[in-house]
Design a protein around this motif. Sequence first.
Motif, PDB file in Angstrom:
ATOM      1  N   GLY A 103      32.964  41.510  37.817  1.00 15.84           N
ATOM      2  CA  GLY A 103      31.778  40.700  38.055  1.00 15.84           C
ATOM      3  C   GLY A 103      31.260  40.904  39.455  1.00 15.84           C
ATOM      4  O   GLY A 103      31.872  41.608  40.275  1.00 15.84           O
ATOM      5  N   PRO A 104      30.086  40.325  39.764  1.00 14.07           N
ATOM      6  CA  PRO A 104      29.480  40.527  41.081  1.00 14.07           C
ATOM      7  C   PRO A 104      30.336  39.962  42.202  1.00 14.07           C
ATOM      8  O   PRO A 104      31.022  38.952  42.041  1.00 14.07           O
ATOM      9  CB  PRO A 104      28.145  39.788  40.967  1.00 14.07           C
ATOM     10  N   VAL A 105      30.298  40.642  43.338  1.00 12.33           N
ATOM     11  CA  VAL A 105      31.124  40.255  44.478  1.00 12.33           C
ATOM     12  C   VAL A 105      30.384  39.233  45.332  1.00 12.33           C
ATOM     13  O   VAL A 105      29.164  39.068  45.232  1.00 12.33           O
ATOM     14  CB  VAL A 105      31.492  41.480  45.341  1.00 12.33           C
ATOM     15  N   ASP A 106      31.137  38.547  46.189  1.00  9.02           N
ATOM     16  CA  ASP A 106      30.481  37.706  47.186  1.00  9.02           C
ATOM     17  C   ASP A 106      30.123  38.567  48.403  1.00  9.02           C
ATOM     18  O   ASP A 106      30.454  39.750  48.466  1.00  9.02           O
ATOM     19  CB  ASP A 106      31.345  36.508  47.566  1.00  9.02           C
ATOM     20  N   ASP A 107      29.462  37.944  49.367  1.00 11.54           N
ATOM     21  CA  ASP A 107      28.871  38.716  50.454  1.00 11.54           C
ATOM     22  C   ASP A 107      29.891  39.374  51.381  1.00 11.54           C
ATOM     23  O   ASP A 107      29.529  40.272  52.150  1.00 11.54           O
ATOM     24  CB  ASP A 107      27.963  37.809  51.300  1.00 11.54           C
ATOM     25  N   THR A 108      31.148  38.928  51.339  1.00  8.43           N
ATOM     26  CA  THR A 108      32.147  39.474  52.265  1.00  8.43           C
ATOM     27  C   THR A 108      33.302  40.167  51.543  1.00  8.43           C
ATOM     28  O   THR A 108      34.367  40.359  52.119  1.00  8.43           O
ATOM     29  CB  THR A 108      32.699  38.363  53.171  1.00  8.43           C
ATOM     30  N   HIS A 109      33.083  40.570  50.310  1.00 12.31           N
ATOM     31  CA  HIS A 109      34.129  41.245  49.541  1.00 12.31           C
ATOM     32  C   HIS A 109      34.352  42.656  50.107  1.00 12.31           C
ATOM     33  O   HIS A 109      33.399  43.376  50.417  1.00 12.31           O
ATOM     34  CB  HIS A 109      33.714  41.325  48.077  1.00 12.31           C
ATOM     35  N   GLU A 110      35.611  43.057  50.227  1.00 14.11           N
ATOM     36  CA  GLU A 110      35.934  44.360  50.803  1.00 14.11           C
ATOM     37  C   GLU A 110      35.424  45.523  49.958  1.00 14.11           C
ATOM     38  O   GLU A 110      35.315  46.645  50.448  1.00 14.11           O
ATOM     39  CB  GLU A 110      37.452  44.482  50.988  1.00 14.11           C
ATOM     40  N   VAL A 115      31.514  50.646  48.682  1.00 15.43           N
ATOM     41  CA  VAL A 115      30.129  50.977  48.316  1.00 15.43           C
ATOM     42  C   VAL A 115      29.499  51.843  49.396  1.00 15.43           C
ATOM     43  O   VAL A 115      28.815  52.834  49.108  1.00 15.43           O
ATOM     44  CB  VAL A 115      29.297  49.700  48.099  1.00 15.43           C
ATOM     45  N   GLY A 116      29.717  51.485  50.656  1.00 17.58           N
ATOM     46  CA  GLY A 116      29.185  52.293  51.750  1.00 17.58           C
ATOM     47  C   GLY A 116      29.677  53.727  51.689  1.00 17.58           C
ATOM     48  O   GLY A 116      28.904  54.671  51.886  1.00 17.58           O
ATOM     49  N   PRO A 209      24.802  42.384  46.947  1.00 11.33           N
ATOM     50  CA  PRO A 209      26.101  42.076  46.342  1.00 11.33           C
ATOM     51  C   PRO A 209      26.051  41.713  44.862  1.00 11.33           C
ATOM     52  O   PRO A 209      27.022  41.969  44.136  1.00 11.33           O
ATOM     53  CB  PRO A 209      26.617  40.909  47.196  1.00 11.33           C
ATOM     54  N   ARG A 210      24.955  41.144  44.375  1.00 10.59           N
ATOM     55  CA  ARG A 210      24.893  40.807  42.946  1.00 10.59           C
ATOM     56  C   ARG A 210      24.913  42.053  42.065  1.00 10.59           C
ATOM     57  O   ARG A 210      25.206  41.960  40.876  1.00 10.59           O
ATOM     58  CB  ARG A 210      23.641  39.975  42.644  1.00 10.59           C
ATOM     59  N   HIS A 211      24.572  43.185  42.654  1.00 13.15           N
ATOM     60  CA  HIS A 211      24.593  44.433  41.898  1.00 13.15           C
ATOM     61  C   HIS A 211      25.858  45.245  42.144  1.00 13.15           C
ATOM     62  O   HIS A 211      25.972  46.368  41.645  1.00 13.15           O
ATOM     63  CB  HIS A 211      23.356  45.280  42.235  1.00 13.15           C
ATOM     64  N   PHE A 213      29.835  45.244  41.486  1.00  8.75           N
ATOM     65  CA  PHE A 213      30.855  44.614  40.654  1.00  8.75           C
ATOM     66  C   PHE A 213      32.241  45.060  41.108  1.00  8.75           C
ATOM     67  O   PHE A 213      32.440  46.205  41.519  1.00  8.75           O
ATOM     68  CB  PHE A 213      30.669  45.005  39.179  1.00  8.75           C
ATOM     69  N   ALA A 214      33.176  44.126  41.034  1.00 11.52           N
ATOM     70  CA  ALA A 214      34.570  44.427  41.346  1.00 11.52           C
ATOM     71  C   ALA A 214      35.457  43.801  40.287  1.00 11.52           C
ATOM     72  O   ALA A 214      35.129  42.739  39.728  1.00 11.52           O
ATOM     73  CB  ALA A 214      34.954  43.909  42.731  1.00 11.52           C
ATOM     74  N   ALA A 215      36.557  44.456  40.014  1.00 10.79           N
ATOM     75  CA  ALA A 215      37.615  43.901  39.171  1.00 10.79           C
ATOM     76  C   ALA A 215      38.794  43.646  40.096  1.00 10.79           C
ATOM     77  O   ALA A 215      39.454  44.586  40.544  1.00 10.79           O
ATOM     78  CB  ALA A 215      37.988  44.875  38.060  1.00 10.79           C
ATOM     79  N   GLY A 216      39.016  42.387  40.436  1.00 15.93           N
ATOM     80  CA  GLY A 216      40.009  42.072  41.453  1.00 15.93           C
ATOM     81  C   GLY A 216      39.521  42.567  42.803  1.00 15.93           C
ATOM     82  O   GLY A 216      38.405  42.271  43.230  1.00 15.93           O
ATOM     83  N   ASP A 217      40.364  43.364  43.471  1.00 18.20           N
ATOM     84  CA  ASP A 217      40.012  43.875  44.793  1.00 18.20           C
ATOM     85  C   ASP A 217      39.264  45.198  44.738  1.00 18.20           C
ATOM     86  O   ASP A 217      38.809  45.692  45.774  1.00 18.20           O
ATOM     87  CB  ASP A 217      41.285  44.079  45.632  1.00 18.20           C
ATOM     88  N   GLN A 218      39.128  45.779  43.542  1.00 18.67           N
ATOM     89  CA  GLN A 218      38.623  47.144  43.433  1.00 18.67           C
ATOM     90  C   GLN A 218      37.169  47.188  42.973  1.00 18.67           C
ATOM     91  O   GLN A 218      36.765  46.471  42.054  1.00 18.67           O
ATOM     92  CB  GLN A 218      39.483  47.947  42.440  1.00 18.67           C
ATOM     93  N   LEU A 219      36.390  48.054  43.603  1.00 16.46           N
ATOM     94  CA  LEU A 219      35.022  48.309  43.157  1.00 16.46           C
ATOM     95  C   LEU A 219      35.059  48.858  41.735  1.00 16.46           C
ATOM     96  O   LEU A 219      35.753  49.828  41.449  1.00 16.46           O
ATOM     97  CB  LEU A 219      34.363  49.327  44.090  1.00 16.46           C
ATOM     98  N   SER A 220      34.310  48.224  40.834  1.00 14.18           N
ATOM     99  CA  SER A 220      34.273  48.703  39.453  1.00 14.18           C
ATOM    100  C   SER A 220      32.923  49.275  39.061  1.00 14.18           C
ATOM    101  O   SER A 220      32.819  50.002  38.071  1.00 14.18           O
ATOM    102  CB  SER A 220      34.652  47.578  38.482  1.00 14.18           C
TER     103      SER A 220
END
Length: 306
Positions: A103-110, A115-116, A209-211, A213-220
């Motif tokens: 699901g979408p991450v919050d603004d400070t998700h690692e 993504v960068g 950040p709404r676009h 998505f991460a599953a747990g700590d990982q970018l999905s």
Amino acid sequence: MSTTYDQPVSPAMVADAVRGHVGGSVDAVRQVDGFVGNQDFLVATPHGDFVLKAMGAHSVVAESWACGRAREAGVPAPEIVAVDLDTAILPLPYLLMRRVPGGPVDDTHEAIVEVGRRLRALHEIRVEGFGLLTGDPEALGGPAPVAPRGRESSWSDVIARPLSDLDDFVARDVLDAALAERVRSTFAVNTSLLTGPRNGVLLHGDLHPRHVFAAGDQLSGIIDWGDATAGDPAFEFGRFSRVGDASLDLLLRGYEPDDAALVRHTMVLYRVLWSLYAIGWEVRAGGDWVDGHVAAVREGLDVLGG
């Protein structure tokens, strides 16, 4: 003015379309909020969850191409399952994609740091033209498919387009005349910072950040490529910078721009530019989500001292 909502798509139609592509049953169809120019649906099936986007044919072609090229470069864009342009099943062209897990991450998700890093690869993809991508439906699937291209012939045309709308925005009472004049003068003073690249590169175009998505700590995945653009990488940061400094710092940490100080100044100009584009998209599509964009224009000008 005609919009996609003049040709409504029902959940029953969507269920029929998805069954034709994935086989078996459809458990549920739910329409979800999106840009006023699209009709978007989340579809649950025994074969997994899917997203169907119904919109104009040129946009379908452009978004499906952008997702495919991004995935080839290692960027986790959605997997496109089907593209249908003939309107035999739905009254609009559509693309069907697998729903990205998580699901979408919050603004400070690692995951934003990752993504960068992935954007570095995305921004190596050359694209003809500049600005929002448009695809030729007649060329899709032909013997020599033609890649989508930017709608403008130069980056300066991309910058000029929303500035030419300022008088219309004032006439519509979307912007006041004083704010419109501040925009004009600020862009005139900073012209040298907005030359852009000689060749456009592929941008997500609506990254926030709404676009992501991460599953747990990982970018999905990175979703919603409907605003894929050919242009200047700093424009990507300008759009993302509307989220705030903490989130932007994470993105730039992963990307590692060559001149971070210059990028940070230029991206404020691009943040204003993107917000002007967003106002125009909403107004022309019959939407009214403009207050936040107007506030972002004003805030950006304040930062720039314009």
